[in-house]
Each structure stands twice: as C-alpha cells, then as structure tokens.
Write a protein that holds these residues in place. Structure first.
Motif, short mmCIF file in Angstrom:
data_model
loop_
_atom_site.label_atom_id
_atom_site.label_comp_id
_atom_site.label_asym_id
_atom_site.label_seq_id
_atom_site.Cartn_x
_atom_site.Cartn_y
_atom_site.Cartn_z
N MET A 1 55.88 46.69 59.25
CA MET A 1 54.80 46.81 60.21
C MET A 1 55.32 46.37 61.58
SD MET A 1 51.18 44.78 60.30
CE MET A 1 50.02 46.00 59.77
N SER A 2 54.96 47.11 62.59
CA SER A 2 55.43 46.76 63.93
C SER A 2 54.62 45.61 64.52
CB SER A 2 55.35 47.99 64.84
OG SER A 2 54.02 48.44 64.94
N ALA A 3 55.14 45.06 65.60
CA ALA A 3 54.49 43.91 66.25
C ALA A 3 53.16 44.32 66.88
CB ALA A 3 55.43 43.32 67.28
N TYR A 4 52.32 43.33 67.06
CA TYR A 4 51.00 43.53 67.66
C TYR A 4 50.60 42.23 68.34
CZ TYR A 4 49.79 41.05 63.40
OH TYR A 4 49.74 40.13 62.40
N ASN A 5 49.49 42.26 69.04
CA ASN A 5 48.89 41.07 69.64
C ASN A 5 47.54 40.83 68.98
OD1 ASN A 5 50.99 40.68 71.52
ND2 ASN A 5 50.13 42.28 72.80
N THR A 6 46.96 39.66 69.22
CA THR A 6 45.67 39.32 68.63
C THR A 6 44.77 38.72 69.70
OG1 THR A 6 46.79 38.79 66.55
CG2 THR A 6 44.54 38.01 66.79
N VAL A 7 43.50 39.13 69.68
CA VAL A 7 42.49 38.49 70.52
C VAL A 7 41.50 37.82 69.58
CG1 VAL A 7 41.13 40.64 70.74
CG2 VAL A 7 40.83 38.80 72.40
N VAL A 8 41.17 36.56 69.90
CA VAL A 8 40.22 35.78 69.10
C VAL A 8 38.86 35.87 69.78
CG1 VAL A 8 39.70 33.51 68.15
CG2 VAL A 8 42.08 34.23 68.40
N LEU A 9 37.86 36.31 69.03
CA LEU A 9 36.53 36.45 69.62
C LEU A 9 35.89 35.09 69.82
CD1 LEU A 9 35.18 39.59 67.75
CD2 LEU A 9 36.65 39.41 69.73
N PRO A 10 35.08 34.96 70.87
CA PRO A 10 34.55 33.64 71.23
C PRO A 10 33.44 33.13 70.32
CG PRO A 10 33.73 35.31 72.74
CD PRO A 10 34.73 35.99 71.85
N ASP A 11 32.70 34.03 69.69
CA ASP A 11 31.55 33.61 68.89
C ASP A 11 31.91 33.43 67.42
OD1 ASP A 11 29.91 33.72 71.15
OD2 ASP A 11 29.48 35.84 70.83
N GLU A 12 31.35 32.38 66.83
CA GLU A 12 31.51 32.19 65.40
C GLU A 12 30.59 33.16 64.66
OE1 GLU A 12 30.59 28.04 64.86
OE2 GLU A 12 32.71 27.49 65.06
N GLU A 13 30.98 33.52 63.45
CA GLU A 13 30.15 34.37 62.60
C GLU A 13 30.39 33.95 61.16
OE1 GLU A 13 31.77 38.53 61.93
OE2 GLU A 13 32.85 37.95 63.75
N ASN A 14 29.55 34.46 60.27
CA ASN A 14 29.71 34.18 58.85
C ASN A 14 30.41 35.34 58.18
OD1 ASN A 14 26.93 32.70 59.64
ND2 ASN A 14 28.03 31.56 58.08
N CYS A 15 31.40 35.05 57.35
CA CYS A 15 32.05 36.08 56.56
C CYS A 15 31.00 36.70 55.65
CB CYS A 15 33.18 35.48 55.73
SG CYS A 15 33.88 36.65 54.51
N PRO A 16 30.90 38.04 55.63
CA PRO A 16 29.89 38.68 54.79
C PRO A 16 30.16 38.51 53.29
CG PRO A 16 31.29 40.32 55.81
CD PRO A 16 31.67 39.00 56.40
N HIS A 17 31.37 38.11 52.93
CA HIS A 17 31.72 37.97 51.52
C HIS A 17 31.53 36.53 51.01
CE1 HIS A 17 33.67 39.01 47.78
NE2 HIS A 17 34.48 37.98 47.91
N CYS A 18 32.12 35.55 51.73
CA CYS A 18 32.07 34.16 51.23
C CYS A 18 31.10 33.27 52.01
CB CYS A 18 33.47 33.54 51.24
SG CYS A 18 34.13 33.19 52.89
N GLY A 19 30.63 33.75 53.17
CA GLY A 19 29.68 32.98 53.97
C GLY A 19 30.30 31.92 54.86
N ALA A 20 31.62 31.77 54.82
CA ALA A 20 32.29 30.77 55.66
C ALA A 20 32.10 31.10 57.14
CB ALA A 20 33.78 30.71 55.33
N VAL A 21 32.03 30.07 57.96
CA VAL A 21 31.95 30.25 59.41
C VAL A 21 33.36 30.51 59.91
CG1 VAL A 21 31.35 29.17 61.60
CG2 VAL A 21 29.93 28.76 59.58
N ILE A 22 33.54 31.66 60.58
CA ILE A 22 34.87 32.07 61.07
C ILE A 22 34.76 32.55 62.51
CG2 ILE A 22 35.70 32.71 58.78
CD1 ILE A 22 35.19 35.68 59.61
N ARG A 23 35.90 32.62 63.17
CA ARG A 23 36.02 33.30 64.46
C ARG A 23 36.92 34.50 64.22
NH1 ARG A 23 37.52 29.45 69.07
NH2 ARG A 23 37.13 31.29 70.30
N ARG A 24 36.36 35.67 64.41
CA ARG A 24 37.08 36.91 64.12
C ARG A 24 38.31 37.06 65.02
NH1 ARG A 24 35.05 42.05 61.77
NH2 ARG A 24 33.12 40.90 61.51
N ARG A 25 39.39 37.50 64.41
CA ARG A 25 40.64 37.81 65.11
C ARG A 25 40.87 39.31 65.00
NH1 ARG A 25 44.38 33.78 65.87
NH2 ARG A 25 46.06 35.18 65.28
#
Length: 111
Positions: A1-25
């Motif tokens: 897989m080639s290189a990429y960059n990541t942006v982290v979103l500012p708002d927390e959300e809940n994972c629809p599967h496990c319910g954990a509070v995450i910040r989407r990347r």
C-alpha cells in the motif's frame, strides 16, 4: 500500500459497532504523502513524496480508518476540503466524481 496522510476529525463520535467514544481518522492522498497527521486548520506539507500540486481549492478522496477500539470497518468515503493549502473541512463524499476524473485521489476545483 502506498503512503497517505491522515486528518483527525475534531468531534468525538460513538463507534456504531462497539459504542466506544472515538475521534474518526480519515486517510487521504494529497501533498507530501508520508503519514503526516493533520487536524482541520493545518497547512498541507509539500516537498517529499508529493501527490498533486498546490491549488486554490481541492477536494481529496478520504477513507475512514477502522475503529481503534474494536477494529470495525467505518464505512463510507469523505471529501477532505483544502483551500489555499489549508484543510478547511472533512465532509461525507462520494467516489463517483473521483472515478469520473480518471480514478483520481484528488480533484482541483479552482486552480
């Protein structure tokens, strides 16, 4: 897989599967693609493993990373909106415009 960059979103959300509070990347390929981590408001880096060229307004196709807690695939795609070299927003997107542009990683909206 080639290189990429990541942006982290500012708002927390809940994972629809496990319910954990995450910040989407969201992974994207534009600028110096070398695993740079960005936040909204950060300036895109250039001068290395460059994909694209600086432009006034660009959207880059973004893919969400899996949930960091349970590994669930967080479906969908995003548009990483870059104005004057600065990440301005990350919004839900569609792949078709990128396919129409020749299977591109980014689309220049204003040169």
């Amino acid at each position: 897989m080639s290189a990429y960059n990541t942006v982290v979103l500012p708002d927390e959300e809940n994972c629809p599967h496990c319910g954990a509070v995450i910040r989407r990347r969201v992974q994207f390929k534009y600028g110096d693609t070398w695993q740079h981590d960005y936040m909204i408001g950060d300036r895109i880096k250039w001068g290395g493993n460059d994909i694209g060229k600086p432009a006034r307004l660009v959207t880059a196709l973004g893919y969400p990373e899996d949930c960091p807690v349970c590994g669930h695939d967080l479906d969908g795609v995003f548009d990483v909106v870059i104005r004057d070299g600065v990440i301005k927003d990350v919004v839900p997107g569609k792949t078709q415009p990128y396919i129409d542009a020749g299977d591109a990683n980014y689309i220049v909206l204003e040169p």
